[in-house]
Design an enzyme around this catalytic site. Sequence first.
Site, PDB file in Angstrom:
ATOM      1  N   ARG A  95       0.848  -1.182   0.000  1.00 53.74           N
ATOM      2  CA  ARG A  95       0.000   0.000   0.000  1.00 53.74           C
ATOM      3  C   ARG A  95       0.888   1.238   0.000  1.00 53.74           C
ATOM      4  O   ARG A  95       1.915   1.260   0.679  1.00 53.74           O
ATOM      5  CB  ARG A  95      -0.828   0.068   1.295  1.00 53.74           C
ATOM      6  CG  ARG A  95      -1.788  -1.052   1.498  1.00 53.74           C
ATOM      7  CD  ARG A  95      -3.168  -0.775   1.011  1.00 53.74           C
ATOM      8  NE  ARG A  95      -3.696   0.545   1.325  1.00 53.74           N
ATOM      9  CZ  ARG A  95      -4.711   1.104   0.678  1.00 53.74           C
ATOM     10  NH1 ARG A  95      -5.280   0.474  -0.316  1.00 53.74           N
ATOM     11  NH2 ARG A  95      -5.158   2.305   1.011  1.00 53.74           N
ATOM     12  N   LEU A  97       1.533   4.633   1.451  1.00 52.70           N
ATOM     13  CA  LEU A  97       1.139   5.240   2.726  1.00 52.70           C
ATOM     14  C   LEU A  97       1.040   6.755   2.592  1.00 52.70           C
ATOM     15  O   LEU A  97       1.809   7.379   1.848  1.00 52.70           O
ATOM     16  CB  LEU A  97       2.155   4.869   3.805  1.00 52.70           C
ATOM     17  CG  LEU A  97       2.148   3.381   4.176  1.00 52.70           C
ATOM     18  CD1 LEU A  97       3.420   2.997   4.918  1.00 52.70           C
ATOM     19  CD2 LEU A  97       0.915   3.035   5.010  1.00 52.70           C
ATOM     20  N   ASN A 111      11.156  -0.506   5.351  1.00 49.60           N
ATOM     21  CA  ASN A 111      10.581  -1.312   4.274  1.00 49.60           C
ATOM     22  C   ASN A 111      11.700  -2.092   3.598  1.00 49.60           C
ATOM     23  O   ASN A 111      12.865  -1.676   3.613  1.00 49.60           O
ATOM     24  CB  ASN A 111       9.920  -0.376   3.254  1.00 49.60           C
ATOM     25  CG  ASN A 111       9.256  -1.132   2.109  1.00 49.60           C
ATOM     26  OD1 ASN A 111       8.574  -2.131   2.315  1.00 49.60           O
ATOM     27  ND2 ASN A 111       9.453  -0.645   0.888  1.00 49.60           N
ATOM     28  N   HIS A 113      12.609  -3.591  -0.231  1.00 55.22           N
ATOM     29  CA  HIS A 113      12.212  -3.530  -1.632  1.00 55.22           C
ATOM     30  C   HIS A 113      13.203  -4.376  -2.428  1.00 55.22           C
ATOM     31  O   HIS A 113      14.416  -4.270  -2.217  1.00 55.22           O
ATOM     32  CB  HIS A 113      12.219  -2.077  -2.117  1.00 55.22           C
ATOM     33  CG  HIS A 113      11.702  -1.947  -3.517  1.00 55.22           C
ATOM     34  ND1 HIS A 113      10.370  -2.150  -3.828  1.00 55.22           N
ATOM     35  CD2 HIS A 113      12.332  -1.675  -4.685  1.00 55.22           C
ATOM     36  CE1 HIS A 113      10.213  -1.988  -5.133  1.00 55.22           C
ATOM     37  NE2 HIS A 113      11.386  -1.708  -5.679  1.00 55.22           N
ATOM     38  N   ASP A 149       8.599   3.484  -2.222  1.00 56.17           N
ATOM     39  CA  ASP A 149       9.710   2.523  -2.303  1.00 56.17           C
ATOM     40  C   ASP A 149      11.061   3.203  -2.254  1.00 56.17           C
ATOM     41  O   ASP A 149      12.049   2.692  -2.801  1.00 56.17           O
ATOM     42  CB  ASP A 149       9.638   1.687  -3.586  1.00 56.17           C
ATOM     43  CG  ASP A 149       8.572   0.624  -3.487  1.00 56.17           C
ATOM     44  OD1 ASP A 149       8.267   0.196  -2.365  1.00 56.17           O
ATOM     45  OD2 ASP A 149       8.043   0.231  -4.534  1.00 56.17           O
TER      46      ASP A 149
HETATM   47  C1  GAR Z   1       9.174  -9.245  -1.049  1.00 57.42           C
HETATM   48  O1  GAR Z   1       9.923  -9.662  -2.162  1.00 57.42           O
HETATM   49  C2  GAR Z   1       9.385  -7.769  -0.798  1.00 57.42           C
HETATM   50  O2  GAR Z   1      10.700  -7.340  -1.075  1.00 57.42           O
HETATM   51  C3  GAR Z   1       8.403  -7.144  -1.756  1.00 57.42           C
HETATM   52  O3  GAR Z   1       7.273  -7.957  -1.670  1.00 57.42           O
HETATM   53  C4  GAR Z   1       7.677  -9.284  -1.356  1.00 57.42           C
HETATM   54  C5  GAR Z   1       6.874  -9.749  -0.170  1.00 57.42           C
HETATM   55  O4  GAR Z   1       7.063 -11.106   0.042  1.00 57.42           O
HETATM   56  N1  GAR Z   1       8.111  -5.792  -1.411  1.00 57.42           N
HETATM   57  C6  GAR Z   1       7.898  -4.839  -2.305  1.00 57.42           C
HETATM   58  O5  GAR Z   1       7.910  -5.025  -3.510  1.00 57.42           O
HETATM   59  C7  GAR Z   1       7.640  -3.466  -1.724  1.00 57.42           C
HETATM   60  N2  GAR Z   1       7.463  -2.528  -2.759  1.00 57.42           N
HETATM   61  P1  GAR Z   1       6.655 -11.781   1.410  1.00 57.42           P
HETATM   62  O6  GAR Z   1       5.177 -11.452   1.642  1.00 57.42           O
HETATM   63  O7  GAR Z   1       6.852 -13.238   1.161  1.00 57.42           O
HETATM   64  O8  GAR Z   1       7.539 -11.241   2.489  1.00 57.42           O
END
Ligand code: GAR
Length: 218
Positions: A95, A97, A111, A113, A149
């Site tokens: 989301r 924020l 976070n 990324h 991000d």
């Molecule tokens: C992870 O790869 C994380 O880096 C990414 O979502 C995935 C969540 O996996 N986050 C993003 O892309 C943030 N913009 P998970 O639910 O198995 O932890």
Amino acid sequence: MRDATGRLTVLISGRGSNLRAFLQAQQSGELDGEINAVISNRPQAPGLEIAREAGIATEVLDHTLFETREAFDEQLAQIVHNYSPDVVVLAGFMRILTPAFVAAFRGRLINIHPSLLPKYRGLNTHQRAIDAGEREAGATVHFVTADLDCGPGILQARVPVVAGDSAESLAARVLPVEHQLYPRAANLVLTGRAVLGHDSARLDDRVLPPGGEQWQPA
Ligand code: GAR
């Protein structure tokens, strides 16, 4: 076993593999804190079951029931405040924020990324890195600021892109690295070693580059 020094509240939207990595780090005494709650904006997020199995308090705040982003984030901030976290961990929390939420938790909102920030913010990071002919991809843990991000990096790990990589094969190589990187980065914040300054992060009073300190898994 280290003494827990802080409280972590984890926000998820889906699978929860990074949440699982935090729980494993906590169970093996490698986390400088304790997870006190897991909050999901999706009622069916599989990560909620991971939290329940570990005996962690869970909360669901379904964003589809709110008319505005502001109203959702206001309620979310209240729930998070109830847990008085030292660090708020966004673990696949998909989301955007509001500035008000980000400001409320400034300096303790982090976070992960899956890219070498500041490159490839947003979605489809792995495919975009492959399409651009990058030889390296990776993951970055950063303080959250109003930018999507992005925000000053804390810790970053590089993973090679190999010939014939697809977004899926690259993601599968990056994910286990995320799992090692994220609890480590959270520890730096929990212990006060990494702090958010005006527009950069500092580690032990050293100003970090935009992507954060470089770290390679053993
Ligand atoms: C992870 O790869 C994380 O880096 C990414 O979502 C995935 C969540 O996996 N986050 C993003 O892309 C943030 N913009 P998970 O639910 O198995 O932890």
